[in-house]
Write a protein that holds these residues in place. Structure first.
Motif, mmCIF file in Angstrom:
data_model
loop_
_atom_site.group_PDB
_atom_site.id
_atom_site.type_symbol
_atom_site.label_atom_id
_atom_site.label_comp_id
_atom_site.label_asym_id
_atom_site.label_seq_id
_atom_site.Cartn_x
_atom_site.Cartn_y
_atom_site.Cartn_z
ATOM 1 N N ARG A 46 0.636 -1.224 0.066
ATOM 2 C CA ARG A 46 0.278 -0.009 0.144
ATOM 3 C C ARG A 46 0.602 1.337 -0.486
ATOM 4 O O ARG A 46 0.672 2.458 -0.827
ATOM 5 N N LEU A 47 2.174 0.957 0.941
ATOM 6 C CA LEU A 47 2.819 2.560 1.141
ATOM 7 C C LEU A 47 3.937 2.378 0.183
ATOM 8 O O LEU A 47 4.536 3.807 -0.095
ATOM 9 N N GLY A 48 4.474 1.318 -0.096
ATOM 10 C CA GLY A 48 5.876 0.895 -1.266
ATOM 11 C C GLY A 48 6.301 0.456 0.107
ATOM 12 O O GLY A 48 6.898 1.589 1.469
ATOM 13 N N GLY A 49 7.399 0.169 -0.473
ATOM 14 C CA GLY A 49 8.336 -1.008 -0.228
ATOM 15 C C GLY A 49 9.311 0.403 1.016
ATOM 16 O O GLY A 49 10.390 -0.259 1.549
ATOM 17 N N PHE A 50 10.187 0.911 -0.332
ATOM 18 C CA PHE A 50 10.963 2.007 0.172
ATOM 19 C C PHE A 50 10.597 2.752 1.742
ATOM 20 O O PHE A 50 11.610 2.350 2.184
ATOM 21 N N LYS A 51 9.661 3.123 1.391
ATOM 22 C CA LYS A 51 8.998 3.712 2.673
ATOM 23 C C LYS A 51 8.867 3.077 3.678
ATOM 24 O O LYS A 51 9.341 3.376 4.827
ATOM 25 N N VAL A 52 7.967 1.787 3.397
ATOM 26 C CA VAL A 52 8.345 1.072 4.953
ATOM 27 C C VAL A 52 9.130 0.872 4.926
ATOM 28 O O VAL A 52 10.046 0.251 6.560
ATOM 29 N N ALA A 53 10.763 0.092 4.727
ATOM 30 C CA ALA A 53 11.787 -0.553 4.700
ATOM 31 C C ALA A 53 12.559 0.365 5.224
ATOM 32 O O ALA A 53 13.182 0.363 7.038
ATOM 33 N N ALA A 54 12.819 2.005 4.798
ATOM 34 C CA ALA A 54 13.328 3.129 5.745
ATOM 35 C C ALA A 54 12.647 3.334 7.389
ATOM 36 O O ALA A 54 13.364 2.832 7.892
ATOM 37 N N VAL A 55 11.608 3.069 7.047
ATOM 38 C CA VAL A 55 11.236 3.329 9.004
ATOM 39 C C VAL A 55 10.998 2.087 9.759
ATOM 40 O O VAL A 55 11.491 2.728 10.669
ATOM 41 N N SER A 56 11.024 0.992 8.540
ATOM 42 C CA SER A 56 11.183 -0.037 10.059
ATOM 43 C C SER A 56 12.418 -0.472 10.149
ATOM 44 O O SER A 56 13.251 -0.408 11.292
ATOM 45 N N LEU A 57 13.277 0.411 9.187
ATOM 46 C CA LEU A 57 14.533 -0.192 9.625
ATOM 47 C C LEU A 57 15.389 0.995 10.841
ATOM 48 O O LEU A 57 16.380 0.694 11.739
ATOM 49 N N LEU A 58 14.808 1.884 10.215
ATOM 50 C CA LEU A 58 15.147 3.133 11.808
ATOM 51 C C LEU A 58 14.616 2.783 13.463
ATOM 52 O O LEU A 58 15.160 2.741 14.437
ATOM 53 N N ILE A 59 13.233 1.917 12.945
ATOM 54 C CA ILE A 59 12.192 1.382 14.392
ATOM 55 C C ILE A 59 13.377 -0.283 15.021
ATOM 56 O O ILE A 59 14.220 -0.237 16.213
ATOM 57 N N GLU A 60 14.100 -0.593 13.766
ATOM 58 C CA GLU A 60 15.337 -2.027 14.377
ATOM 59 C C GLU A 60 16.431 -1.355 14.713
ATOM 60 O O GLU A 60 16.302 -2.039 15.969
ATOM 61 N N ALA A 61 16.578 0.082 14.213
ATOM 62 C CA ALA A 61 18.248 -0.059 14.953
ATOM 63 C C ALA A 61 17.725 1.310 16.017
ATOM 64 O O ALA A 61 18.238 1.027 17.181
ATOM 65 N N ALA A 62 16.439 1.795 16.342
ATOM 66 C CA ALA A 62 16.505 1.853 17.839
ATOM 67 C C ALA A 62 16.161 1.087 19.086
ATOM 68 O O ALA A 62 17.025 1.004 20.095
ATOM 69 N N GLY A 63 15.643 0.005 18.735
ATOM 70 C CA GLY A 63 15.830 -1.157 19.142
ATOM 71 C C GLY A 63 17.199 -1.100 19.556
ATOM 72 O O GLY A 63 17.774 -2.281 20.940
ATOM 73 N N GLN A 64 17.495 -2.058 19.019
ATOM 74 C CA GLN A 64 19.258 -2.737 18.886
ATOM 75 C C GLN A 64 19.702 -1.382 19.869
ATOM 76 O O GLN A 64 21.201 -2.232 20.480
ATOM 77 N N VAL A 65 19.690 -0.480 19.100
ATOM 78 C CA VAL A 65 20.529 0.928 20.265
ATOM 79 C C VAL A 65 20.283 0.851 21.584
ATOM 80 O O VAL A 65 21.319 0.432 22.799
ATOM 81 N N LEU A 66 18.669 0.031 21.772
ATOM 82 C CA LEU A 66 18.336 0.218 23.326
ATOM 83 C C LEU A 66 18.999 -0.954 24.305
ATOM 84 O O LEU A 66 19.529 -1.252 25.204
ATOM 85 N N MET A 67 18.996 -2.254 23.517
ATOM 86 C CA MET A 67 19.815 -3.345 23.635
ATOM 87 C C MET A 67 20.999 -2.950 23.914
ATOM 88 O O MET A 67 21.870 -3.366 25.074
#
Length: 140
Positions: A46-67
């Motif tokens: 619906r939103l496009g793979g690039f946009k969703v991947a970019a947001v997803s990677l930012l969320i994942e990176a935030a989780g990794q930094v928190l860990m």
């Protein structure tokens, strides 16, 4: 380090820090991953793979930094869940981008290539993370 690789080392990281319940961190990652896949699997289409991947990677990176920066097991558990949330849609989003711009007769090859390179990254990433953990320590 990507979430799936970090999840593989989380038990060793917890042991090195004398924290209990590393299994809950793996479960938190899995719960975040599954919940997002069940609820939001259609977002890349619906939103496009690039946009969703970019947001997803930012969320994942935030989780990794928190860990990485966690000073307690609970903070690491939250980081693991956030990592799973972020990681969940990265692969489908990249798959959408791999096939979207191609003619129908080439989409199967593109999807196969995307899967092959993802598998290659997993195959190389695990040993590379092991070398990094050996050279520096588990939190690194």
């Amino acid at each position: 380090m990507h979430g799936h690789r970090r999840a593989g080392f989380v038990a060793l990281d917890f042991a090195a820090r004398d924290w209990p319940s590393a299994g809950f961190a793996i479960g938190g990652f899995a719960a975040g991953y599954i919940a997002v896949r069940l609820r939001f699997a259609g977002l890349p289409d619906r939103l496009g793979g690039f946009k969703v991947a970019a947001v997803s990677l930012l969320i994942e990176a935030a989780g990794q930094v928190l860990m990485w920066q966690a000073c307690s097991a609970w903070a690491a558990l939250v980081g693991a869940a956030i990592s799973g949330i972020g990681f969940s849609l990265v692969f489908p989003s990249m798959g959408v981008e791999a096939v979207r711009r191609l003619p129908p007769q080439n989409r199967g090859a593109a999807a196969g290539g995307c899967v092959a390179f993802f598998d290659l990254a997993l195959g190389i990433g695990g040993p590379a993370a092991g070398l990094a953990a050996t050279a520096f320590d588990y939190p690194a």
